[in-house]
Design a protein around this motif. Structure first.
Motif, mmCIF file in Angstrom:
data_model
loop_
_atom_site.group_PDB
_atom_site.id
_atom_site.type_symbol
_atom_site.label_atom_id
_atom_site.label_comp_id
_atom_site.label_asym_id
_atom_site.label_seq_id
_atom_site.Cartn_x
_atom_site.Cartn_y
_atom_site.Cartn_z
ATOM 1 N N ASP A 285 -47.107 0.735 24.545
ATOM 2 C CA ASP A 285 -45.676 0.512 24.719
ATOM 3 C C ASP A 285 -44.880 1.298 23.678
ATOM 4 O O ASP A 285 -45.138 1.169 22.474
ATOM 5 C CB ASP A 285 -45.338 -0.984 24.570
ATOM 6 N N ARG B 278 -35.905 7.069 22.142
ATOM 7 C CA ARG B 278 -34.474 6.956 21.805
ATOM 8 C C ARG B 278 -33.732 8.237 22.150
ATOM 9 O O ARG B 278 -34.210 9.339 21.876
ATOM 10 C CB ARG B 278 -34.322 6.607 20.323
ATOM 11 N N HIS C 261 -32.985 7.122 33.955
ATOM 12 C CA HIS C 261 -33.742 6.289 33.016
ATOM 13 C C HIS C 261 -34.391 5.110 33.728
ATOM 14 O O HIS C 261 -35.539 4.758 33.449
ATOM 15 C CB HIS C 261 -32.814 5.780 31.901
ATOM 16 N N ASN D 17 -44.539 1.327 30.542
ATOM 17 C CA ASN D 17 -44.776 1.166 29.098
ATOM 18 C C ASN D 17 -43.739 1.925 28.267
ATOM 19 O O ASN D 17 -43.733 1.831 27.047
ATOM 20 C CB ASN D 17 -46.182 1.648 28.729
ATOM 21 N N ILE D 18 -42.896 2.698 28.924
ATOM 22 C CA ILE D 18 -41.899 3.477 28.185
ATOM 23 C C ILE D 18 -40.522 2.852 28.378
ATOM 24 O O ILE D 18 -40.047 2.722 29.508
ATOM 25 C CB ILE D 18 -41.878 4.954 28.645
ATOM 26 N N THR D 19 -39.925 2.464 27.270
ATOM 27 C CA THR D 19 -38.555 1.940 27.304
ATOM 28 C C THR D 19 -37.634 3.014 26.751
ATOM 29 O O THR D 19 -37.903 3.568 25.682
ATOM 30 C CB THR D 19 -38.443 0.672 26.427
ATOM 31 N N ILE D 20 -36.571 3.297 27.476
ATOM 32 C CA ILE D 20 -35.621 4.308 26.996
ATOM 33 C C ILE D 20 -34.412 3.597 26.396
ATOM 34 O O ILE D 20 -33.746 2.815 27.071
ATOM 35 C CB ILE D 20 -35.177 5.239 28.133
ATOM 36 N N GLN D 21 -34.191 3.868 25.125
ATOM 37 C CA GLN D 21 -32.986 3.331 24.470
ATOM 38 C C GLN D 21 -31.925 4.414 24.527
ATOM 39 O O GLN D 21 -32.006 5.419 23.817
ATOM 40 C CB GLN D 21 -33.299 2.958 23.020
ATOM 41 N N THR E 243 -40.793 3.039 22.595
ATOM 42 C CA THR E 243 -39.356 3.130 22.865
ATOM 43 C C THR E 243 -38.912 4.554 22.572
ATOM 44 O O THR E 243 -39.114 5.062 21.467
ATOM 45 C CB THR E 243 -38.568 2.149 21.979
ATOM 46 N N HIS F 160 -32.956 10.195 16.674
ATOM 47 C CA HIS F 160 -33.309 9.916 18.067
ATOM 48 C C HIS F 160 -34.299 10.985 18.555
ATOM 49 O O HIS F 160 -34.270 12.126 18.094
ATOM 50 C CB HIS F 160 -32.061 9.943 18.935
ATOM 51 N N GLN G 59 -38.380 4.608 33.818
ATOM 52 C CA GLN G 59 -39.019 3.399 33.273
ATOM 53 C C GLN G 59 -39.816 2.681 34.349
ATOM 54 O O GLN G 59 -40.849 2.080 34.064
ATOM 55 C CB GLN G 59 -37.952 2.471 32.673
#
Lengths: 327, 514
Positions: free
Chosen positions: B54, B58, B74, B83-87, B56, B110, B78
């Motif tokens: 997992d 940015r 995004h 498993n990839i979170t985009i902030q 994140t 970032h 996702q």
């Protein structure tokens, strides 16, 4: 661990004062708990006050954007450029114009209101004290933004009032007119900080013994005479300090100016802090932290001079107070 | 060849259509994976080895129109990689200008960012802030080949032979299109869409609308606290009237044929006179000096004025927040002679993204950029923004204009750009070493916009002298910046700022640099 023989209360009251002749280290050790309690504040001050201040002195001698490693030592070049920059001097004198107009108004107005509110027969005093103090604890940026709406030429309440009462036949752009922008901000600044000056005056007025007033009244003094012959002479030593504090405060007006006019129109309200910000963070897209630091140092020396004056004034005021007590 | 195959395959296999895209639900996307139409987002397997734990990722940029696409992209990404979170941090440039450098200095920038406005990209590369795309986008040569010739320029996108960013969308757009309140304009008796307003008609329409308003609304509004708006007004109107000029490396208003600045030209003076005329007529909304640009165009739908000159970014916000507001879009006021000269622009691309050199997820960035620069991704950008952002990949622009519903306003704007803008010369394309001049440039104070603000506010009386002074200061600063660049070892001269063969009515293409 033994705390030691010197209790903090002893140190504060002076009862545990170390005997003369002890070394500095011994005295520090004796008062170690005081220093320990001061440590967090010292660390924070060192990080966020002393270090940035000292570094800005260094930056003042660099040609540096502030963001890259590409910095060059240019000696006094920044200062030479500042001396030739008419915008710097305009902003410099504008800051003092702001001070010369705003400070007397604020100090006198606050004194008058403080005299009224200090009258114990005035039952609404505490309420108005709170009301006048509220803007002091409100963020300058928030006040600035709200005031842009209040003074807006389009549906702003001030302009509505002017138009409805016939005082103006066309909306006035208070913040967009070079003749009114700075003075509108000055008016808001007085309103915002007036409460703190009033509190200073109220504190000063507490030192005037009530029996003096009673004696004067028995002698037939009217209200004006009471203030002219008793109040003003008694609070004069405090006036020096209050004026100097207000002067220094009037040179720190960045939040209000930036949010209300951003220094415009065409630099008409650009005071020194906005000038420094404009150069440091580049509203034209080219930051010059070195140059801005030099301007800040130059201006800072001026403010330092005023602060020293404040210290001198404080000393004189204390001396005068001691003399009064003695007599 | 590949392009034709790709396009056919694309049309046959792409996902569920711009309408479905607008709905943007995950259900639609999973359906889209099997039955696709142009504009929907199906994340392909680019072959990049992605993290399995997992993480994140940015991402910071200025949001606005492109956020319409990124929000869709995004979500799809996702969904394809749970498993990839985009902030995603869409923030104003004022904040990007501070957050990104501080992030780089602290080693915590970032993973992908928009370049701060005050950092020349060449400097960011030299400082090691950003990573080249060559090694992180799979099959990079083929990916890059999709873009039209000249899209990747030395000193802009390419440094020392490596490509660090790409022109995600076209920079072919201008900021002084006329938006008008249709009710006010109808009542005034003008129809700018069918008949473009000349300068005189613009002034007359403003005066008429102001009279109609009787103090309740005015002819025009400016975000005058943002002085660049005044500068752009004079620049674009003056240039269209014949003071042909362009800009490069931060120096604006240069007649490329001679290399001389045009601030003191009759056309710029006439544009200032037009502003002064509006002011003396009382046609300018009284609060214009104390409004910034965003405040001005945000308040325009409230009916404060009849006309505002702005860029295309205002449209989606008005449509979203003021759906009942009826407005029209037309060309900026055209010269009274009826003969307009096109506006020169630099096709440096817009909305460029840069990959942080120390990001642990450069491969994820490469995977994402692989899609964004693909035909499918470029079509999706136009679909998500309904044409307000234009794809630079010609094939994608063609597909989008044929296959996805564009906003009628976007279509109007695109037509205006095509008619009224031409690609101008770019100094660093001919001499990449000239980029050093941008490092050395210092701001002109006052600049064009500030001067115009001062003139309108009545603080500057002698306008010709002020413009001559600006011209002289601009010349001096260009000379100084060139000398400073030479001292740093850059081989650059004032001749690099002269393009004798420039024809303002024609595109300045790669052939012109030969």
């Amino acid at each position: 661990m033994a705390i030691g023989t010197v209790q903090p209360t002893d140190v504060l009251t002076g009862e545990g004062r170390p005997a003369p002749g002890r070394t500095l280290a011994q005295r520090v050790w004796a008062a170690r708990w005081c220093y320990l309690f001061m440590l967090p504040n010292l660390v924070l001050a060192a990080m966020f006050t002393f270090y940035p201040t000292v570094m800005s002195w260094y930056f003042a001698f660099l040609d540096w954007s502030g963001f890259t490693s590409d910095k060059e030592w240019v000696g006094l070049d920044n200062f030479r450029e500042i001396i030739d920059d008419s915008f710097f001097w305009d902003a410099y004198w504008r800051s003092f114009q702001f001070m010369l107009v705003a400070v007397p108004i604020q100090v006198v107005l606050a004194l008058v209101i403080a005299l009224i509110l200090n009258d114990s027969s005035y039952k609404l005093g505490p309420f108005f004290r709170t009301v006048f103090f509220l803007p002091v604890v409100t963020s300058a940026a928030i006040i600035g933004i709200v005031m842009t709406f209040v003074f807006s030429p389009f549906n702003g309440p001030v302009n509505k009032a002017l138009l409805n009462t016939g005082l103006a036949d066309r909306p006035v752009d208070f913040l967009g007119d070079p003749d009114t922008a700075l003075w509108t901000v000055a008016g808001i600044w007085i309103w915002k900080w007036f409460g703190i000056t009033m509190i200073y005056w109220l504190a000063a007025l507490q030192v005037v013994p009530q029996d003096l007033y009673e004696a004067a009244r028995l002698d037939g003094a009217n209200r004006w005479s009471l203030h002219k012959d008793i109040t003003l002479p008694m609070v004069f030593p405090f006036a020096v300090v209050i004026i100097l504090i207000t002067i220094v405060g009037s040179l720190n007006v960045f939040g209000l100016v930036q949010t209300m006019t951003a220094g415009g129109p065409f630099f008409a309200s650009e005071v020194m802090e906005v000038y420094i910000y404009r150069n440091a963070f580049g509203d034209t897209g080219i930051p010059r932290l070195g140059y801005a630091s030099a301007a800040a140092l130059f201006f800072g020396i001026t403010v330092l001079g005023l602060s020293l004056l404040q210290g001198w004034g404080l000393k004189k005021a204390n001396d005068a107070r001691s003399q009064m007590k003695g007599s | 060849m590949n392009r034709h195959i790709n396009r056919r395959r694309f049309v046959q296999t792409s996902a569920a259509g711009a309408g479905a895209l607008a709905l943007g639900s995950s259900a639609h996307r999973s359906l889209a994976a099997q039955e696709a139409t142009p504009g929907s987002i199906v994340i392909p397997d680019s072959g990049v080895e992605l993290p399995t734990d997992d993480i994140t990722f940015r991402w910071i940029d200025s949001g606005d129109l492109k956020a319409l696409f990124y929000n869709e992209f995004h979500a799809a990404y996702q969904e394809a990689h749970p498993n990839i979170t985009i902030q995603y941090d869409p923030l104003p440039y004022a904040e990007i200008n501070q957050i990104v450098p501080i992030g780089v200095q602290s080693g915590d920038a970032h993973d992908m960012f928009a370049m701060p406005q005050d950092i020349p990209s060449a400097q960011a590369v030299a400082e090691g802030w950003v990573a080249p795309l060559d090694d992180i986008i799979p099959d990079f040569a083929a990916w890059k080949e999709r873009f039209p010739l000249g899209s990747f320029m030395d000193g802009v996108h390419v440094f020392d032979g490596l490509t660090y960013t790409f022109p995600q969308t076209s920079s072919k757009r201008y900021w002084t299109m006329m938006f008008y309140n249709t009710a006010y304009m109808d009542e005034a008796g003008y129809d700018p869409e069918s008949e473009r307003l000349t300068w005189d008609q613009y002034r007359e329409a403003a005066r008429t609308i102001t009279e109609q308003g009787q103090g309740q609304y005015y002819g025009v509004v400016f975000g005058g606290q943002s002085t660049d708006r005044f500068g752009t007004f004079v620049r674009n109107l003056g240039r269209m009237a014949g003071a042909s000029a362009g800009g490069s490396l931060g120096f604006e208003d240069i007649d490329w044929r001679t290399g001389e600045f045009v601030y003191a030209s009759d056309e710029y003076q006439a544009a200032i006179d037009l502003l002064l005329g509006l002011e003396s007529d009382g046609s300018i909304f009284p609060g214009s000096m104390s409004l910034n640009d965003a405040e001005a165009w945000s308040q325009f739908p409230q009916g404060i004025a009849g006309m505002i000159l702005e860029g295309p970014w205002v449209i989606p916000q008005w449509q979203r927040e003021n759906p009942d507001f009826s407005f029209g879009l037309a060309s900026q006021p055209v010269p009274n002679s009826g003969e307009s000269v096109p506006l020169a622009y630099e096709e440096t691309g817009s909305n460029q993204l840069w990959v942080y050199a120390d990001s642990p997820y450069k491969n994820v960035a490469g995977d994402m950029l692989s899609y964004i620069g693909s035909v499918e991704g470029q079509v999706a950008i136009m679909a998500a923004t309904r044409g307000f952002l234009r794809a630079l990949v010609p094939e994608a622009a063609e597909i989008a204009q044929e296959s996805v519903p564009l906003d009628p306003f976007a279509a109007t704007a695109l037509a205006l750009y095509d008619e009224q803008m031409r690609l101008g010369p770019m100094v660093p394309v001919r001499n990449p070493a000239a980029s050093r001049v941008a490092f050395e440039r210092r701001p002109l104070t006052p600049d064009l916009g500030q001067l115009v603000q001062g003139i309108l506010a009545g603080q500057i009386d002698d306008v010709p002298a002020a413009m001559e002074d600006l011209q002289s200061r601009a010349n001096a600063e260009l000379e100084r910046a060139i000398s400073a660049a030479q001292e740093q070892g850059a081989e650059v001269t004032r001749d690099d700022f002269v393009f004798p063969d420039w024809d303002p009515t024609a595109e300045y293409t790669a052939e012109n640099y030969q």
